[in-house]
Structure formats: C-alpha cells, structure tokens
Design a protein around this motif. Structure first.
Motif, PDB file in Angstrom:
ATOM      1  N   ALA A  81      47.443  90.716  97.201  1.00  0.00           N
ATOM      2  CA  ALA A  81      46.021  91.050  97.244  1.00  0.00           C
ATOM      3  C   ALA A  81      45.561  91.541  95.881  1.00  0.00           C
ATOM      4  O   ALA A  81      46.359  92.034  95.074  1.00  0.00           O
ATOM      5  CB  ALA A  81      45.735  92.119  98.303  1.00  0.00           C
ATOM      6  N   VAL A  82      44.252  91.428  95.636  1.00  0.00           N
ATOM      7  CA  VAL A  82      43.680  91.835  94.361  1.00  0.00           C
ATOM      8  C   VAL A  82      42.240  92.279  94.586  1.00  0.00           C
ATOM      9  O   VAL A  82      41.562  91.806  95.509  1.00  0.00           O
ATOM     10  CB  VAL A  82      43.723  90.672  93.337  1.00  0.00           C
ATOM     11  CG1 VAL A  82      42.908  89.478  93.829  1.00  0.00           C
ATOM     12  CG2 VAL A  82      43.237  91.102  91.960  1.00  0.00           C
ATOM     13  N   ILE A  83      41.776  93.188  93.734  1.00  0.00           N
ATOM     14  CA  ILE A  83      40.381  93.626  93.757  1.00  0.00           C
ATOM     15  C   ILE A  83      39.960  93.910  92.331  1.00  0.00           C
ATOM     16  O   ILE A  83      40.776  94.336  91.503  1.00  0.00           O
ATOM     17  CB  ILE A  83      40.213  94.872  94.664  1.00  0.00           C
ATOM     18  CG1 ILE A  83      38.736  95.147  94.955  1.00  0.00           C
ATOM     19  CG2 ILE A  83      40.908  96.096  94.064  1.00  0.00           C
ATOM     20  CD1 ILE A  83      38.526  96.157  96.092  1.00  0.00           C
ATOM     21  N   MET A  84      38.694  93.629  92.008  1.00  0.00           N
ATOM     22  CA  MET A  84      38.226  93.804  90.633  1.00  0.00           C
ATOM     23  C   MET A  84      36.777  94.261  90.620  1.00  0.00           C
ATOM     24  O   MET A  84      35.940  93.740  91.361  1.00  0.00           O
ATOM     25  CB  MET A  84      38.355  92.498  89.851  1.00  0.00           C
ATOM     26  CG  MET A  84      38.007  92.602  88.374  1.00  0.00           C
ATOM     27  SD  MET A  84      38.371  91.045  87.512  1.00  0.00           S
ATOM     28  CE  MET A  84      38.092  91.566  85.803  1.00  0.00           C
ATOM     29  N   VAL A 176      42.031  84.677 102.035  1.00  0.00           N
ATOM     30  CA  VAL A 176      40.676  85.124 102.343  1.00  0.00           C
ATOM     31  C   VAL A 176      40.123  85.824 101.108  1.00  0.00           C
ATOM     32  O   VAL A 176      40.881  86.289 100.254  1.00  0.00           O
ATOM     33  CB  VAL A 176      40.635  86.077 103.551  1.00  0.00           C
ATOM     34  CG1 VAL A 176      41.245  85.414 104.776  1.00  0.00           C
ATOM     35  CG2 VAL A 176      41.343  87.399 103.251  1.00  0.00           C
ATOM     36  N   GLY A 177      38.796  85.895 101.024  1.00  0.00           N
ATOM     37  CA  GLY A 177      38.221  86.555  99.859  1.00  0.00           C
ATOM     38  C   GLY A 177      36.765  86.914 100.048  1.00  0.00           C
ATOM     39  O   GLY A 177      36.109  86.464 100.990  1.00  0.00           O
ATOM     40  N   ALA A 178      36.257  87.742  99.135  1.00  0.00           N
ATOM     41  CA  ALA A 178      34.867  88.191  99.188  1.00  0.00           C
ATOM     42  C   ALA A 178      34.357  88.464  97.779  1.00  0.00           C
ATOM     43  O   ALA A 178      35.122  88.864  96.899  1.00  0.00           O
ATOM     44  CB  ALA A 178      34.743  89.454 100.036  1.00  0.00           C
ATOM     45  N   GLY A 185      23.264  96.012  90.447  1.00  0.00           N
ATOM     46  CA  GLY A 185      23.506  94.840  89.620  1.00  0.00           C
ATOM     47  C   GLY A 185      24.954  94.626  89.241  1.00  0.00           C
ATOM     48  O   GLY A 185      25.259  93.803  88.380  1.00  0.00           O
ATOM     49  N   ASN A 186      25.869  95.351  89.902  1.00  0.00           N
ATOM     50  CA  ASN A 186      27.291  95.192  89.609  1.00  0.00           C
ATOM     51  C   ASN A 186      27.945  94.231  90.594  1.00  0.00           C
ATOM     52  O   ASN A 186      27.577  94.170  91.768  1.00  0.00           O
ATOM     53  CB  ASN A 186      28.006  96.536  89.677  1.00  0.00           C
ATOM     54  CG  ASN A 186      27.559  97.474  88.569  1.00  0.00           C
ATOM     55  OD1 ASN A 186      27.345  97.052  87.438  1.00  0.00           O
ATOM     56  ND2 ASN A 186      27.405  98.745  88.894  1.00  0.00           N
ATOM     57  N   LEU A 187      28.940  93.509  90.100  1.00  0.00           N
ATOM     58  CA  LEU A 187      29.670  92.534  90.896  1.00  0.00           C
ATOM     59  C   LEU A 187      31.113  92.984  91.117  1.00  0.00           C
ATOM     60  O   LEU A 187      31.674  93.745  90.325  1.00  0.00           O
ATOM     61  CB  LEU A 187      29.683  91.182  90.192  1.00  0.00           C
ATOM     62  CG  LEU A 187      28.374  90.385  90.253  1.00  0.00           C
ATOM     63  CD1 LEU A 187      28.171  89.586  88.986  1.00  0.00           C
ATOM     64  CD2 LEU A 187      28.364  89.474  91.472  1.00  0.00           C
ATOM     65  N   ALA A 188      31.703  92.500  92.200  1.00  0.00           N
ATOM     66  CA  ALA A 188      33.114  92.750  92.472  1.00  0.00           C
ATOM     67  C   ALA A 188      33.647  91.602  93.308  1.00  0.00           C
ATOM     68  O   ALA A 188      32.885  90.894  93.983  1.00  0.00           O
ATOM     69  CB  ALA A 188      33.306  94.069  93.210  1.00  0.00           C
ATOM     70  N   PHE A 189      34.964  91.422  93.260  1.00  0.00           N
ATOM     71  CA  PHE A 189      35.592  90.444  94.146  1.00  0.00           C
ATOM     72  C   PHE A 189      36.883  91.037  94.688  1.00  0.00           C
ATOM     73  O   PHE A 189      37.477  91.946  94.106  1.00  0.00           O
ATOM     74  CB  PHE A 189      35.889  89.126  93.411  1.00  0.00           C
ATOM     75  CG  PHE A 189      37.278  89.040  92.840  1.00  0.00           C
ATOM     76  CD1 PHE A 189      38.330  88.513  93.588  1.00  0.00           C
ATOM     77  CD2 PHE A 189      37.555  89.513  91.566  1.00  0.00           C
ATOM     78  CE1 PHE A 189      39.619  88.459  93.075  1.00  0.00           C
ATOM     79  CE2 PHE A 189      38.843  89.459  91.045  1.00  0.00           C
ATOM     80  CZ  PHE A 189      39.882  88.934  91.795  1.00  0.00           C
ATOM     81  N   ALA A 190      37.334  90.488  95.822  1.00  0.00           N
ATOM     82  CA  ALA A 190      38.649  90.820  96.379  1.00  0.00           C
ATOM     83  C   ALA A 190      39.213  89.574  97.047  1.00  0.00           C
ATOM     84  O   ALA A 190      38.456  88.780  97.631  1.00  0.00           O
ATOM     85  CB  ALA A 190      38.549  91.959  97.387  1.00  0.00           C
ATOM     86  N   THR A 191      40.514  89.395  96.938  1.00  0.00           N
ATOM     87  CA  THR A 191      41.201  88.258  97.547  1.00  0.00           C
ATOM     88  C   THR A 191      42.498  88.764  98.162  1.00  0.00           C
ATOM     89  O   THR A 191      43.147  89.645  97.604  1.00  0.00           O
ATOM     90  CB  THR A 191      41.508  87.172  96.494  1.00  0.00           C
ATOM     91  OG1 THR A 191      40.288  86.747  95.865  1.00  0.00           O
ATOM     92  CG2 THR A 191      42.174  85.968  97.126  1.00  0.00           C
ATOM     93  N   CYS A 212      42.617  83.835  88.175  1.00  0.00           N
ATOM     94  CA  CYS A 212      43.076  82.725  89.007  1.00  0.00           C
ATOM     95  C   CYS A 212      42.564  82.899  90.430  1.00  0.00           C
ATOM     96  O   CYS A 212      41.737  82.137  90.909  1.00  0.00           O
ATOM     97  CB  CYS A 212      44.594  82.632  88.965  1.00  0.00           C
ATOM     98  SG  CYS A 212      45.277  82.343  87.330  1.00  0.00           S
ATOM     99  N   GLY A 213      43.069  83.936  91.122  1.00  0.00           N
ATOM    100  CA  GLY A 213      42.615  84.210  92.479  1.00  0.00           C
ATOM    101  C   GLY A 213      41.203  84.756  92.553  1.00  0.00           C
ATOM    102  O   GLY A 213      40.596  84.814  93.625  1.00  0.00           O
ATOM    103  N   GLY A 214      40.663  85.140  91.422  1.00  0.00           N
ATOM    104  CA  GLY A 214      39.285  85.623  91.369  1.00  0.00           C
ATOM    105  C   GLY A 214      38.981  86.272  90.036  1.00  0.00           C
ATOM    106  O   GLY A 214      39.890  86.498  89.219  1.00  0.00           O
ATOM    107  N   TYR A 215      37.706  86.562  89.831  1.00  0.00           N
ATOM    108  CA  TYR A 215      37.287  87.266  88.627  1.00  0.00           C
ATOM    109  C   TYR A 215      35.894  87.839  88.871  1.00  0.00           C
ATOM    110  O   TYR A 215      35.101  87.270  89.631  1.00  0.00           O
ATOM    111  CB  TYR A 215      37.238  86.336  87.407  1.00  0.00           C
ATOM    112  CG  TYR A 215      37.277  87.080  86.091  1.00  0.00           C
ATOM    113  CD1 TYR A 215      38.489  87.527  85.573  1.00  0.00           C
ATOM    114  CD2 TYR A 215      36.116  87.359  85.380  1.00  0.00           C
ATOM    115  CE1 TYR A 215      38.539  88.236  84.370  1.00  0.00           C
ATOM    116  CE2 TYR A 215      36.151  88.061  84.183  1.00  0.00           C
ATOM    117  CZ  TYR A 215      37.363  88.499  83.682  1.00  0.00           C
ATOM    118  OH  TYR A 215      37.412  89.204  82.509  1.00  0.00           O
ATOM    119  N   ALA A 216      35.627  88.985  88.258  1.00  0.00           N
ATOM    120  CA  ALA A 216      34.295  89.591  88.369  1.00  0.00           C
ATOM    121  C   ALA A 216      33.898  90.190  87.035  1.00  0.00           C
ATOM    122  O   ALA A 216      34.638  90.988  86.462  1.00  0.00           O
ATOM    123  CB  ALA A 216      34.273  90.662  89.454  1.00  0.00           C
TER     124      ALA A 216
END
Length: 317
Positions: A81-84, A176-178, A185-191, A212-216
């Motif tokens: 898992a990852v979060i950014m 799965v991801g979001a 105005g801030n962005l984030a992702f998690a996978t 790779c799995g995501g970026y924000a």
C-alpha cells in the motif's frame, strides 16, 4: 479558507471482472467514493479522504486489498500500500506486509511517523507492532475465491504474464485506489493491493512504488494506477501521466496517452484514475473491465464496462 470544489474518485482494479463480482464491485466503489467525499465535505485534507476511501475498499472482500487479498504461491497473503500528499510530496508505503487489515493505514503511519518512504516485509510488520496496529489472522483476509485462484494458477503455472491482458482475456485480479482534491486545492492519492495470485513470495509490483502505483502533486494532478504491475513499473505510469498533464494534456487525454504508450512499449494493460489541480477528472482502462466512481458538486459518475458513465445524485450520509 476553502475556495476549491472538492473532487473524489476511486477504482476497484482493472481486470477481467467476472459477472458474479460485477455488482459487488460497482457497489463497493460507490460506497468508497461516498466515504471519501464525505470527508472532503467536512473540510478535511485530501490525504484523509483517500485513506478513508481505500480503507473501505480494503474491508470489502470483492477487492484484492486487505480482506479479499489473493494468495502467493506458498498460500500466504502479502500486501502492499502507498499514500502520498501532493501538498509537500510526503509519502509512505509498505510492501509484503502480512496480517494487517488496513495496509493503507500503516502506509500513512510510515509517512507521518518516520523519515522513510517505503518499509517492507518483516520490517513493515515490526513497525506495525511498534505502532500497536492490530493484526488479524491470515484466514480472516482470505476468501474462497482467492483459494480457488491459487489452485488454478498452481495447476497451470500461470503468473504475471497471464493476468492482465486485453479485453479478450478473462483472468486477473488487482489493486484498489483513490485520488482526491480538497477544498484547499491540495491533492492526494492512495493505492492498496494484495498483489497477484500465485506470485513468488516477496514479489512486489507497482502499487507501493511512487510514480508507478500513483503520484500526487498539487501543482499538477493526482493519479492512482491498476493493472499489470511489471509493465506499469517499466514506464512509471503514474508519473508519465503527470508529465503529459504538465505538457498541457487534460487528465483524460493524459490517461489515454499513457496507457496507449504502455501497450505499445511493453505490451501491458491496466487502468488509471486522474484528477487535475483544477478539478478535472480522467479515467481510462485497457482491460476488460474496471469498477470506478467519482463525485463532484453532489453528482456521482460510475461505471464498470468500456463506455459506461452512469450518473446519479449524491445524498449526504
């Protein structure tokens, strides 16, 4: 002061989702996007919203993450898992972690409680113990379908290259991801993912790898990917999409261009969800199906099959 319209998007994995999982997959992403969107409406940060959405997906046995994770060749569950946070590019990730119900929460702790980005294997589980994260027995994470898949892939000795092909194929299971844009105005992702059935123990795909799995990046956009992990890593799919957006492409154009490039260069298939820093949405997949849903200004869009875009009104929970 909030001056940006919140946006939330989730996916439940790009693969050949069978008919008996179709309804559950769509319902699952709709519930998850509502959970994340509700967090945004309360004025919380994007990183809190993606964590909430992915936690809900990890609790749903219809998805290969947390509960519902597939088994490696030895019959064990190894999750990534990852979060950014796109505001300052802080990130946290775990790989090959075992007996954790919500790997995304542990990834968040890596981001918030350490000066590392990625912790793997025994070290990740030791960190979970230090953080007093509750563990769960392996059998609680495993579904009957995961056991059947392992038996199939063991029998036919099929692994990575048979799992995420084009829409003509029928096998697979994935991430799965979001992605979220908050009112500041801030962005984030998690996978999050349980990986692929019958993978070699210790195999790590794209999911926990930044870019790779995501970026924000709140100056550009946010992405979460899904699909053939080895192919995604070879072209750094998420960062590739961000690069295309920096060149002026819309989230939809960037998503389509990056997946087309991945197919041409490394014969890989997958799916992506994308939000720009202006709140525009993109989503695309080259597998047979991908369950997805997004919410903006009280209107939910969702789908499963190519070309679908159903619309319904969101009601406050």
């Amino acid at each position: 002061m909030c001056d940006t319209t919140p946006v939330m998007i989730v996916h439940g994995g790009a693969w050949a989702i069978p008919d008996d999982l179709a309804e559950a997959s769509v319902n699952g992403v709709k519930k998850a996007v509502c959970a994340g969107y509700q967090v945004l409406l309360q004025g919380a940060a994007a990183v809190d919203a993606v964590e909430a959405a992915v936690c809900m997906l990890e609790d749903d046995p219809a998805f290969d993450a947390g509960t519902g994770s597939v088994l490696n060749f030895d019959g064990e569950v190894e999750m990534d898992a990852v979060i950014m946070d796109g505001h300052d590019l802080r990130a946290g990730a775990v790989a090959c972690v075992q007996n954790i119900a919500h790997p995304v929460k542990l990834a968040r702790m890596v981001m918030d409680k350490t000066d590392h980005v990625l912790i793997v294997g025994k070290g990740a589980n030791q960190f979970a113990k230090e953080m007093r994260v509750e563990t769960v027995p392996t059998e609680k994470l495993v579904t009957e379908e995961a056991v059947r898949e392992l038996e199939y892939y063991r029998k036919y000795k099929s692994t990575v290259n048979s799992l995420f092909k084009t829409r003509d194929d029928v096998l697979g299971h994935d991430t799965v991801g979001a992605v979220a844009l908050d009112c500041m105005g801030n962005l984030a992702f998690a996978t999050s993912t349980g990986g692929i059935s019958a993978k070699r123990p210790g195999r790590v795909g794209d999911a926990p790898i930044i870019g790779c799995g995501g970026y924000a990046d709140s100056k550009v956009g946010g992405v979460s990917t899904t699909g053939h992990g080895e192919a995604i890593m070879k072209i750094c799919l998420a960062k590739n999409i961000i690069h295309f957006m920096e060149q002026g492409l819309s989230p939809q154009e960037a998503s389509e261009s990056a997946l087309r490039s991945m197919a041409e260069r490394v014969s890989g298939s997958g799916g992506v969800i994308t939000i720009s820093n202006h709140g525009n949405v993109g989503k695309h997949f080259t597998t047979e199906r991908m369950a997805w849903a997004w919410l903006k200004e009280g209107q939910m869009h969702y789908g499963l099959n190519p070309g679908e875009d159903f619309v319904t009104q969101y009601s406050v929970q």
